[in-house]
Design a protein around this motif. Structure first.
Motif, PDB file in Angstrom:
ATOM      1  N   UNK A 219     -10.793  -0.699   3.875  1.00 17.87           N
ATOM      2  CA  UNK A 219     -10.342  -0.514   5.262  1.00 17.87           C
ATOM      3  C   UNK A 219     -11.445  -0.830   6.260  1.00 17.87           C
ATOM      4  N   UNK A 220     -11.070  -1.512   7.339  1.00 19.80           N
ATOM      5  CA  UNK A 220     -12.000  -1.772   8.422  1.00 19.80           C
ATOM      6  C   UNK A 220     -12.222  -0.485   9.216  1.00 19.80           C
ATOM      7  N   UNK A 221     -13.284  -0.471  10.037  1.00 20.53           N
ATOM      8  CA  UNK A 221     -13.649   0.745  10.760  1.00 20.53           C
ATOM      9  C   UNK A 221     -12.552   1.205  11.718  1.00 20.53           C
ATOM     10  N   UNK A 222     -11.966   0.243  12.421  1.00 15.12           N
ATOM     11  CA  UNK A 222     -10.912   0.558  13.383  1.00 15.12           C
ATOM     12  C   UNK A 222      -9.751   1.286  12.693  1.00 15.12           C
ATOM     13  N   UNK A 223      -9.325   0.739  11.558  1.00  9.23           N
ATOM     14  CA  UNK A 223      -8.206   1.353  10.839  1.00  9.23           C
ATOM     15  C   UNK A 223      -8.601   2.730  10.299  1.00  9.23           C
ATOM     16  N   UNK A 224      -9.862   2.856   9.868  1.00  8.89           N
ATOM     17  CA  UNK A 224     -10.323   4.144   9.348  1.00  8.89           C
ATOM     18  C   UNK A 224     -10.288   5.218  10.426  1.00  8.89           C
ATOM     19  N   UNK A 225     -10.800   4.871  11.630  1.00 11.28           N
ATOM     20  CA  UNK A 225     -10.837   5.914  12.663  1.00 11.28           C
ATOM     21  C   UNK A 225      -9.421   6.190  13.191  1.00 11.28           C
ATOM     22  N   UNK A 226      -8.575   5.161  13.211  1.00 10.37           N
ATOM     23  CA  UNK A 226      -7.170   5.363  13.590  1.00 10.37           C
ATOM     24  C   UNK A 226      -6.507   6.351  12.620  1.00 10.37           C
ATOM     25  N   UNK A 227      -6.764   6.129  11.347  1.00  9.81           N
ATOM     26  CA  UNK A 227      -6.131   6.978  10.328  1.00  9.81           C
ATOM     27  C   UNK A 227      -6.633   8.416  10.414  1.00  9.81           C
ATOM     28  N   UNK A 228      -7.968   8.583  10.642  1.00  5.69           N
ATOM     29  CA  UNK A 228      -8.426   9.975  10.708  1.00  5.69           C
ATOM     30  C   UNK A 228      -7.961  10.656  11.995  1.00  5.69           C
ATOM     31  N   UNK A 229      -7.802   9.866  13.078  1.00  9.18           N
ATOM     32  CA  UNK A 229      -7.242  10.475  14.297  1.00  9.18           C
ATOM     33  C   UNK A 229      -5.802  10.936  14.050  1.00  9.18           C
ATOM     34  N   UNK A 230      -5.057  10.137  13.295  1.00  7.09           N
ATOM     35  CA  UNK A 230      -3.670  10.509  12.989  1.00  7.09           C
ATOM     36  C   UNK A 230      -3.613  11.778  12.135  1.00  7.09           C
ATOM     37  N   UNK A 231      -4.425  11.802  11.077  1.00  7.21           N
ATOM     38  CA  UNK A 231      -4.362  12.980  10.196  1.00  7.21           C
ATOM     39  C   UNK A 231      -4.847  14.236  10.937  1.00  7.21           C
ATOM     40  N   UNK A 232      -5.775  14.044  11.893  1.00  3.35           N
ATOM     41  CA  UNK A 232      -6.234  15.211  12.649  1.00  3.35           C
ATOM     42  C   UNK A 232      -5.080  15.805  13.472  1.00  3.35           C
ATOM     43  N   UNK A 233      -4.291  14.930  14.107  1.00  2.00           N
ATOM     44  CA  UNK A 233      -3.150  15.435  14.894  1.00  2.00           C
ATOM     45  C   UNK A 233      -2.143  16.131  13.967  1.00  2.00           C
ATOM     46  N   UNK A 234      -1.861  15.480  12.836  1.00  2.00           N
ATOM     47  CA  UNK A 234      -0.880  16.077  11.919  1.00  2.00           C
ATOM     48  C   UNK A 234      -1.371  17.433  11.403  1.00  2.00           C
ATOM     49  N   UNK A 235      -2.679  17.508  11.113  1.00  2.00           N
ATOM     50  CA  UNK A 235      -3.240  18.786  10.662  1.00  2.00           C
ATOM     51  C   UNK A 235      -3.054  19.860  11.723  1.00  2.00           C
ATOM     52  N   UNK A 236      -3.408  19.490  12.971  1.00  2.00           N
ATOM     53  CA  UNK A 236      -3.289  20.463  14.060  1.00  2.00           C
ATOM     54  C   UNK A 236      -1.842  20.883  14.273  1.00  2.00           C
ATOM     55  N   UNK A 237      -0.913  19.961  14.049  1.00  2.00           N
ATOM     56  CA  UNK A 237       0.509  20.262  14.255  1.00  2.00           C
ATOM     57  C   UNK A 237       1.112  20.969  13.040  1.00  2.00           C
ATOM     58  N   UNK A 238       0.287  21.188  12.015  1.00  2.00           N
ATOM     59  CA  UNK A 238       0.775  21.900  10.836  1.00  2.00           C
ATOM     60  C   UNK A 238       1.731  21.083   9.979  1.00  2.00           C
ATOM     61  N   UNK A 239       1.616  19.754  10.049  1.00  2.00           N
ATOM     62  CA  UNK A 239       2.481  18.898   9.226  1.00  2.00           C
ATOM     63  C   UNK A 239       1.732  18.552   7.935  1.00  2.00           C
ATOM     64  N   UNK A 240       2.285  18.921   6.796  1.00  2.00           N
ATOM     65  CA  UNK A 240       1.567  18.560   5.570  1.00  2.00           C
ATOM     66  C   UNK A 240       1.971  17.170   5.097  1.00  2.00           C
ATOM     67  N   UNK A 241       1.059  16.520   4.423  1.00  2.00           N
ATOM     68  CA  UNK A 241       1.277  15.144   3.979  1.00  2.00           C
ATOM     69  C   UNK A 241       0.463  14.909   2.716  1.00  2.00           C
ATOM     70  N   UNK A 242       0.834  13.845   2.020  1.00  2.00           N
ATOM     71  CA  UNK A 242       0.091  13.437   0.834  1.00  2.00           C
ATOM     72  C   UNK A 242      -0.398  12.025   1.097  1.00  2.00           C
TER      73      UNK A 242
END
Ligand code: ATP
Ligand code: MG
Length: 412
Positions: A219-242
């Protein structure tokens, strides 16, 4: 291709109403596009070496020799319409759609040749927040249907096109060296669409993939930081994912975020909703570069799940409240007019009139399942009187005015 019979349409309507309530609360607007489009639209967007394009599309020539297809999915049409009507350039758009899609598949439970999808698309926003929004919108739907616990959110990032290209090379190199261990389908895909090998259902291929290079490492850096920003929101919203590093999706147009909602309650057809980001498609189809993200869900699979989990409301097939019949001859006209008067006065009241003669009226009324039965007859003075029935017994004689008052009160 299936008929949906009257006893089943209420469940469809229930699902669609829930969906409409949810998309309204996220301020998405409906778009309706034609069922028939130029074949070329799908060839250019979905990807030439996908299952849909290679073997699933219903194609035909019209009288003018134009090559057309019954749409196999909704996104390409919406992008086309967005470009054509100037909805996308420098704008943000949130849209939803619903309608039949057509794919020449092997029909089985949860997989049909005409099936219904409902979906959303959001254009003009490139951040992880809008990816999170469309996922949270799906969560809101599952919650309102009472099925969130039965579903798993699988998430992956496909990175940029360049990163995916690098990864593709590494994967092909790895698998080519072990070609004889691959199943036949995957051998073909090694040349045409190697990433699709990742979601092969063959056990021996899956075993081989355990040691294969992983997309995550490319993964390129842009995609990596996009993905961690997404998982951070989902974590905060209490949405579990695999996180499923092998999730690649069957259509070529995705980049960065991809996701699927899956269940183990439906056997092989376990994906009820799938989507992701497709930043390249608008440009690919001739528009100005516009980021986009969306998902589509299959209504048939969702309905199967609602049935399996017994979460459909009990009174879903309830389609009328009052059975209205004339018990004396010559009152047909009176009955029609009374029913019209009641409908005008009490719009919420659902009325069925008995338009089937004078035989077996009560039996038919009882079999209908109506809550209230009213028989209309003539009184001694030739006026009209209505009799309310409960079970086998007439319980009350009412004048028409009294009847209206009583029914109005019951629908307050
Ligand atoms: P699958 O892997 O099950 O073939 P897909 O990747 O082809 O699905 P998409 O094109 O992403 O599916 O469509 C989104 C959703 O539409 C699917 O998750 C599924 O719920 C539904 N769907 C797709 N094809 C069919 C079909 N032939 N019959 C019924 N539902 C379908
Ligand atoms: Mg498919």
């Amino acid at each position: 291709m299936n008929d949906v019979l009257p006893e089943n349409t209420p469940a469809w309507q229930y699902l669609e109403e829930k969906f409409q309530q949810v998309v309204a609360s996220y301020s998405y607007a409906e778009i309706r596009t034609p069922i028939v489009e130029s074949i070329d639209l799908f060839n250019r967007s979905i990807g030439e070496v996908t299952d849909i394009i290679e073997k699933e599309m219903y194609c035909f020539e019209d009288r003018n020799g134009e090559r057309l297809a019954l749409r196999p999915e909704g996104t390409a049409s919406i992008v086309r319409a967005g470009i054509e009507h100037g909805l996308l350039f420098n704008q943000t758009q949130r849209m939803w759609y619903r309608g039949p899609m057509f794919r020449y598949e092997k029909p089985q439970k949860g997989r049909y040749r005409q099936f219904q999808q409902i979906g959303v698309e959001a254009f003009g926003m490139g951040g992880a927040d809008i990816d999170a929004e469309v996922i949270l919108l799906s969560v809101a739907l599952w919650r309102s249907l009472g099925i969130l616990d039965a579903l798993t959110l699988e998430l992956n990032s496909l990175g940029s096109n360049a990163a995916r290209e690098e990864y593709r090379k590494a994967l092909v190199e790895f698998l080519s060296a072990r070609k004889e261990q691959l199943d036949e389908d995957s051998k073909k895909r090694l040349l045409s669409n190697p990433l699709r090998i990742l979601d092969s259902k063959e056990a021996k291929t899956q075993a081989l993939l355990n040691d294969a290079p992983s997309l995550v490492d490319y993964l390129d850096e842009d995609a990596q930081s996009h993905f961690s920003a997404l998982t951070e929101i989902l974590d905060r919203a209490g949405v579990s994912y695999v996180i499923n590093p092998r999730l690649v999706r069957g259509l070529d147009y995705y980049n960065k975020t991809v996701f699927e909602w899956t269940t183990d309650k439906l056997g092989a057809q376990g994906t009820v909703c799938a989507g992701g980001r497709y930043d390249g498609m608008v440009e690919q189809l001739g528009g100005k570069s516009t980021p986009a993200v969306g998902f589509a869900m299959g209504e048939e699979r969702l309905l199967l799940l609602l049935e399996t989990l017994h979460v459909l409301p009990e009174n879903i097939n309830h389609n009328f409240d009052l059975y209205l019949a004339a018990k004396d001859k010559g009152l047909e006209l009176e009955l029609v007019m009374l029913a019209e008067q009641l409908r005008a006065k009490i719009p919420k009241l659902k009325i069925r009139t008995h338009c089937a003669g004078l035989k077996n009226i009560l039996n038919k009324a009882r079999q209908s399942g109506a809550e209230t039965i009213v028989l209309v007859g003539k009184n001694n003075e030739g006026g009209i009187i209505s009799t309310l029935w409960q079970g086998d017994q007439p319980t009350q004689d009412l004048s028409i005015l009294e009847l209206i008052a009583m029914l109005s009160a019951s629908k307050q």
